[in-house]
Every structure is written in C-alpha cells, then in structure tokens.
Design an enzyme around this catalytic site. Structure first.
Site, PDB file in Angstrom:
ATOM      1  N   GLU A   1     -22.902 -34.385   4.813  1.00 24.43           N
ATOM      2  CA  GLU A   1     -23.739 -35.451   4.264  1.00 24.43           C
ATOM      3  C   GLU A   1     -23.627 -36.801   4.986  1.00 24.43           C
ATOM      4  OE1 GLU A   1     -23.339 -35.733   0.017  1.00 24.43           O
ATOM      5  OE2 GLU A   1     -24.131 -33.720  -0.255  1.00 24.43           O
TER       6      GLU A   1
ATOM      7  N   GLU B   1     -24.446 -26.571  -0.663  1.00 23.19           N
ATOM      8  CA  GLU B   1     -24.062 -27.080  -1.992  1.00 23.19           C
ATOM      9  C   GLU B   1     -25.265 -27.103  -2.938  1.00 23.19           C
ATOM     10  OE1 GLU B   1     -21.950 -30.845  -2.301  1.00 23.19           O
ATOM     11  OE2 GLU B   1     -20.842 -30.342  -0.491  1.00 23.19           O
TER      12      GLU B   1
ATOM     13  N   ASN C   1     -27.468 -29.475   1.463  1.00 21.26           N
ATOM     14  CA  ASN C   1     -26.962 -29.778   0.118  1.00 21.26           C
ATOM     15  C   ASN C   1     -28.132 -30.298  -0.696  1.00 21.26           C
ATOM     16  OD1 ASN C   1     -24.460 -29.128   1.018  1.00 21.26           O
ATOM     17  ND2 ASN C   1     -23.513 -31.137   0.688  1.00 21.26           N
TER      18      ASN C   1
ATOM     19  N   HIS D   1     -15.306 -34.177   5.485  1.00 17.99           N
ATOM     20  CA  HIS D   1     -15.967 -34.353   4.181  1.00 17.99           C
ATOM     21  C   HIS D   1     -15.471 -35.667   3.586  1.00 17.99           C
ATOM     22  CE1 HIS D   1     -18.018 -32.094   0.699  1.00 17.99           C
ATOM     23  NE2 HIS D   1     -17.811 -33.322   0.272  1.00 17.99           N
TER      24      HIS D   1
ATOM     25  N   TYR E   1     -29.481 -30.990  -4.858  1.00 16.52           N
ATOM     26  CA  TYR E   1     -29.167 -31.012  -6.287  1.00 16.52           C
ATOM     27  C   TYR E   1     -30.361 -31.345  -7.150  1.00 16.52           C
ATOM     28  CZ  TYR E   1     -24.192 -30.875  -5.099  1.00 16.52           C
ATOM     29  OH  TYR E   1     -22.949 -30.499  -4.627  1.00 16.52           O
TER      30      TYR E   1
ATOM     31  N   HIS F   1      -6.468 -46.735  -4.217  1.00 14.17           N
ATOM     32  CA  HIS F   1      -5.215 -47.431  -4.556  1.00 14.17           C
ATOM     33  C   HIS F   1      -5.445 -48.926  -4.650  1.00 14.17           C
ATOM     34  CE1 HIS F   1      -2.858 -43.836  -2.674  1.00 14.17           C
ATOM     35  NE2 HIS F   1      -3.334 -43.567  -3.879  1.00 14.17           N
TER      36      HIS F   1
ATOM     37  N   ARG G   1     -16.314 -22.153   1.221  1.00 16.82           N
ATOM     38  CA  ARG G   1     -16.519 -23.368   2.001  1.00 16.82           C
ATOM     39  C   ARG G   1     -15.537 -24.433   1.530  1.00 16.82           C
ATOM     40  NH1 ARG G   1     -20.474 -28.125   1.333  1.00 16.82           N
ATOM     41  NH2 ARG G   1     -20.047 -29.284   3.242  1.00 16.82           N
TER      42      ARG G   1
HETATM   43  O1  LIG Z   1     -32.575 -36.767  -4.598  1.00 19.11           O
HETATM   44  S1  LIG Z   1     -32.784 -38.112  -5.169  1.00 19.11           S
HETATM   45  O2  LIG Z   1     -33.142 -39.076  -4.091  1.00 19.11           O
HETATM   46  O3  LIG Z   1     -33.737 -38.097  -6.264  1.00 19.11           O
HETATM   47  C1  LIG Z   1     -31.279 -38.658  -5.775  1.00 19.11           C
HETATM   48  C2  LIG Z   1     -30.285 -38.435  -4.680  1.00 19.11           C
HETATM   49  C3  LIG Z   1     -28.956 -38.917  -5.154  1.00 19.11           C
HETATM   50  N1  LIG Z   1     -27.857 -38.531  -4.273  1.00 19.11           N
HETATM   51  C4  LIG Z   1     -27.970 -37.119  -3.847  1.00 19.11           C
HETATM   52  C5  LIG Z   1     -26.757 -36.729  -3.063  1.00 19.11           C
HETATM   53  N2  LIG Z   1     -25.559 -37.009  -3.862  1.00 19.11           N
HETATM   54  C6  LIG Z   1     -24.405 -36.702  -3.069  1.00 19.11           C
HETATM   55  C7  LIG Z   1     -23.978 -35.313  -3.379  1.00 19.11           C
HETATM   56  O4  LIG Z   1     -22.673 -35.207  -2.896  1.00 19.11           O
HETATM   57  C8  LIG Z   1     -22.205 -33.903  -2.816  1.00 19.11           C
HETATM   58  O5  LIG Z   1     -22.307 -33.433  -4.125  1.00 19.11           O
HETATM   59  C9  LIG Z   1     -21.155 -33.301  -4.963  1.00 19.11           C
HETATM   60  C10 LIG Z   1     -21.542 -33.800  -6.344  1.00 19.11           C
HETATM   61  O6  LIG Z   1     -21.851 -35.168  -6.287  1.00 19.11           O
HETATM   62  C11 LIG Z   1     -19.949 -34.023  -4.418  1.00 19.11           C
HETATM   63  O7  LIG Z   1     -18.830 -33.799  -5.237  1.00 19.11           O
HETATM   64  C12 LIG Z   1     -19.718 -33.465  -3.029  1.00 19.11           C
HETATM   65  O8  LIG Z   1     -18.484 -33.898  -2.487  1.00 19.11           O
HETATM   66  C13 LIG Z   1     -20.847 -33.941  -2.124  1.00 19.11           C
HETATM   67  O9  LIG Z   1     -20.890 -33.156  -0.959  1.00 19.11           O
HETATM   68  C14 LIG Z   1     -25.461 -38.392  -4.275  1.00 19.11           C
HETATM   69  C15 LIG Z   1     -26.647 -38.743  -5.049  1.00 19.11           C
END
Ligand SMILES: O=S(=O)(O)CCCN1CCN(CCO[C@@H]2O[C@H](CO)[C@@H](O)[C@H](O)[C@H]2O)CC1
Length: 492
Positions: free
Chosen positions: A174, A387, A317, A129, A319, A46, A84
């Site tokens: 996280e 995740e 988590n 979270h 990705y 906001h 979850r």
């Molecule tokens: O691995 S590397 O070092 O090459 C790059 C790491 C970069 N980070 C990894 C974790 N990410 C948070 C993930 O965040 C999670 O993921 C979802 C999507 O973002 C969010 O919506 C969720 O709320 C959250 O739990 C933020 C970016």
C-alpha cells in the site's frame, strides 16, 4: 430479477488459491527482543501515544514472535494454500543498513518459513508493511531518494537468505498508506503533514525502490530461484454519484487515476510513468500556487522504462468503495494537497452496511467493478487479491457480519472470474487474527480468530468466519446455508 445471477452455482477454479494475511508490526510484539532495532511505529506509539485511539502500541500485540508453532497450526486447521506475512526490516537489519545483519531475526523467519513448508503452506512474503527502521527516518525517510538503494540492499539480503524456499515476494504493501498517510495527512507513522509534497516525494522513491528490487531479482536470483516479485496497491472502487453526470464520471475517474493510478500506472500500464491526468493537474495546481515547477517529481526516461512492467502479478488490497462528485470551488482546500489536486468529493452511500471502521462500508459489487476496471486498463494482468476483510468492535465469535462480507465479496470474485473473465488467481482474507489496527489500536478487530489482549498468553479463538472460510476453501463454493457446529444461525 431473474437476470440477477446468484454466484452460488459458480465454483472457484481448481488451481485457485486461498490464504490469510498479517503484518509484522501488527502481530509480532517483542518490539525490542531478539536483536530487533526500533522502527517508526515503535517510536510514534511510544512518543505520541495520543495518536492511537486507545493509547496502545505493538510492543506485545499478539506475541506472534513467540507463537510460530501455534499460529502455523491455526493455518493448517484453516486449510489455506498460502500465508501472507511481512518481514520486520529492523528485525533483519536493526539499523536499516545492510552492514549489520541480525541472525536472531533471520532465525525467527526461517523457523516460520520452514514450519509453513512442512505444513504444505506457501510462504507469501511482504518485504515492507509500513515498519521503517527509525534510523532511516532520521535521514529523511522515504522522501529521501537515497532510500531506494538502501531498500534494494535489504531486498538483496532477503532474496539471498530466504529465496531458496520463498518464491512469492511483495515489495511494498500500500504505497498510498506509506506515503500520503505517512508524510502528508499524518494518519500513519511517521505522521508528517507535508501535504501535496511529502506523499509525492515518498511515492517517487518507493516506485524506484520497487522497480530496482524487481530488476535485481531478475538480474541475480530468478534464474536459480524461479520465484515471482510483485507489489500490493490498495484502492476502493470510485463511481460517479450520478451516472448521468459527465462531471461526476470525470470526478470518479480522476480519483481512481490519482489515488490508484498514481502507483499502478507506472508499473502496470503500457506507457508507464504517472497518469497523464495526474501530471497535468498537479503541474497546473502547483503553478497556480506559485511553485516554480510541479510538486510531482518526474521520472527520467530510464526510470520510466525500469519501473514499467516491474511486477509479475498485480497485488490488490480492496475493502470498500465510494461515490464521487466534483466539489464546489468554495470547498477546495486553499493549500496544496493530493486531495485538492484531485478536487473530488467521494463518500459511501448511506444505504451501505457499516463496519467497525469509519472508512469501511459494505458494497460487494464495487470489487467486481474494480476488477473489470483493472482488467480493461492494465491489459488483463494476473490479479492476486492480497487483502479483503471486515472489522467489528465487539470481537464476537458469532461474527455473522464478517461471514456475510466474505460470502458477498467472494461471490463478486466468482462473477468476475466466470462472467467477466478477469484473471484472479488468489484471494487473501485480512486477517488471520485480531491485531494492532494502527491508529485505531485494538479497538477495531479484523481477525477470523479472536485474540484476548487482556490475557498475557494472547489466546486465539476461531470465530465462525474461520470455519466458513475453511468450508469455502474445502468446497470451492459459497455456501450461504452453512452454519458451523457450535454457532447459532445467522439471520440472512
Ligand atoms: O475506498 S475509499 O476511498 O472509499 C476509502 C478508502 C479508505 N482507506 C482504504 C485503505 N485503508 C488501508 C487499508 O489498510 C490495510 O487494511 C487493514 C485494515 O485497515 C490494515 O490492518 C492493513 O495493515 C492494511 O494493509 C485505509 C482506508
């Protein structure tokens, strides 16, 4: 390439469980309804909407606060074993303190929990979270050590009110995002820039809060409720840019120890406490910078013992991954920061497929390498992937790239289970639906259901990935040649 094992002949174990995840601020909306108090994401979006890519906020989000029945139906249609989701602290305790309990907030989550149980879906709850009640930020937020006991009071209420039906708890989602991004790099609310200090103080409180909440459960609730308490820590897999370079190997190991081990080592390692390399490097850097002592706080022996082993599973988590190398001295930031303490340069390979998020590139093998790393470093804990998911910007229903991501990463999970004997018991896809993606607003979509944010009804529409996930849950296999009815074939 005969040795390249196609995981297709592997199946997920009979008792392996699949779920999907969301988080309160990202989906609920009703930011000031039902007696909810203000939290730091309400305040930041906001007051500082310029920090959000599309100037949006979670005031309405997916309106899930009003759509419990509809969303539980989506979960039933998917056939997931668990869901979850996270509880909005300020919906239960509007000021953050346990002196004022908001019954409407309890009613909302009770309704969700009861509908899930009626649908034979296990509720898997994250207590925190990222949506800290604003009044608690106004007394310093997580860098204020007193927040540990205030959090435990909140956890106590949750155990008492929901613990008869909820047996799977995650304290924090996280720590690195809450702390380093919240209080040092300003990428997350409350977006402070106390680099090299704010993140370390925040995480110190968080680890003590987690440990105390875990011990409280076993002291007052476990005997009767028989549930489990864990924590979710995010990390990429960090690999040497040049496998032949000892410097690069060291840079990768330093990075995973000081980004992931920072939070995982105190809980999951045999010794507990922060990783030795982290204590040594931050102290050396701090003295070099003229600090009289380390910027990294230290635990007492009692705290080390209390935090060590304070988790019934390891929530992960994951990705994406990075290659790491040491950075030339002239690149080293001349100001205190976790980044300068680590002193490594990590980057994605240009060969990896990109996504809708600048930080997310596709390297499935990274997940298997990470699972092996965790197995070897933390004595083969039970790992729950809490995740894993893929983003795009277009929100296409024919989301072949998300299907490719899930199939590819799940193949690596199968190899980790069957070949490397890693004890992975659950997999959670992020996310059940498109939602508020923090500072990216609604510009990046992670959902397996599309949400139309231009429609006041926020209609949900299953993408192809929802049907593919449903098929994997049903068959316990990866079926690359499965194309759900009504969708065009993917070209792989
Ligand atoms: O691995 S590397 O070092 O090459 C790059 C790491 C970069 N980070 C990894 C974790 N990410 C948070 C993930 O965040 C999670 O993921 C979802 C999507 O973002 C969010 O919506 C969720 O709320 C959250 O739990 C933020 C970016």
């Amino acid at each position: 390439y005969a040795c390249v094992v196609k995981a297709q002949e592997y199946e997920f174990p009979e008792d392996f469980q699949f779920g999907v995840a969301t988080a309160s601020y990202q989906i609920e909306g009703a930011w000031d309804h039902g007696g909810k108090g203000e939290n730091i994401w309400d305040r930041m979006t906001h007051e500082r909407s310029y920090l959000i890519e599309d100037g949006s906020n979670g005031d309405h989000a997916c309106l899930s606060y009003y759509k419990t029945e509809e969303d539980v139906q989506l979960l039933k249609d998917l056939g997931v074993h668990f869901y979850r989701f996270s509880i909005s602290w300020s919906r239960i305790l509007p000021t953050g303190h346990a002196n004022k309990i908001n019954q409407e907030g309890i009613d909302y989550y009770n309704d969700l929990i009861d509908r899930l149980i009626a649908a034979e879906i296990t509720p898997f709850i994250t207590m925190f979270h990222w949506d800290l009640p604003q009044p608690l930020q106004e007394i310093g937020g997580w860098p204020n050590a007193l927040l540990a006991d205030i959090f435990v009071d909140y956890a106590d209420v949750l155990y008492k009110v929901f613990g008869d039906r909820v047996k799977d708890w995650i304290t924090f989602n996280e720590p690195a995002q809450i702390c380093e991004q919240g209080y040092a790099t300003a990428d997350k609310a409350p977006a402070y820039t106390q680099e090299g200090i704010g993140g370390y103080l925040c995480a110190h409180t968080l680890l003590i809060a987690h440990g105390k909440a875990y011990r409280l459960y076993y002291q007052d609730y476990h005997e009767e409720q028989q549930g489990r308490v864990g924590i979710t820590i995010d990390t990429g897999m960090y690999m040497p840019a040049d496998e032949e370079s000892p410097d690069d190997e060291e840079a990768a190991e330093r990075t995973i120890q000081m980004y992931y081990g920072w939070h995982a080592h105190p809980i999951f390692s045999a010794d507990g406490d922060y990783p030795q390399i982290m204590k040594d490097r931050v102290l050396a850097k701090s003295l070099e910078e003229g600090f009289p002592k380390s910027r990294l706080p230290s635990f007492t022996d009692a705290e080390i013992a209390m935090i060590r082993g304070s988790s019934d599973f390891l929530g992960l988590n994951h990705y994406t991954s990075s290659y790491c190398t040491t950075i030339p001295d002239e690149w080293v930031l001349q100001r205190p920061s976790n980044y300068a303490d680590i002193e490594a340069w990590c980057y994605a390979s240009p060969d990896w497929e990109t996504s809708g998020s600048s930080w997310l590139t596709v390297y499935p093998e990274g997940l298997r390498k990470l699972l092996i790393w965790i197995k070897e470093r933390y004595n083969n804990p039970e790992i729950i992937i809490t995740e894993n998911g893929f983003s795009d910007k277009d929100g296409s229903l024919n989301d072949c790239r998300r299907v490719n991501y899930f199939n590819s990463y799940l193949e690596q999970v199968l190899l980790a289970i069957h070949v490397d004997k890693v004890n992975v018991t659950r997999y959670t896809a992020w996310s059940l639906m498109d939602n508020f993606e923090w500072r990216r607003g609604y510009t990046e979509r992670f959902g397996i259901h599309h949400v139309d944010f231009d429609d006041d009804e926020r209609p949900r529409t299953a993408k192809m990935s929802a049907y593919v996930l449903k098929n994997i849950i049903l068959t316990k296999k990866i079926n690359w040649d499965y194309t759900p009815g009504g969708f065009s074939e993917c070209d792989w």
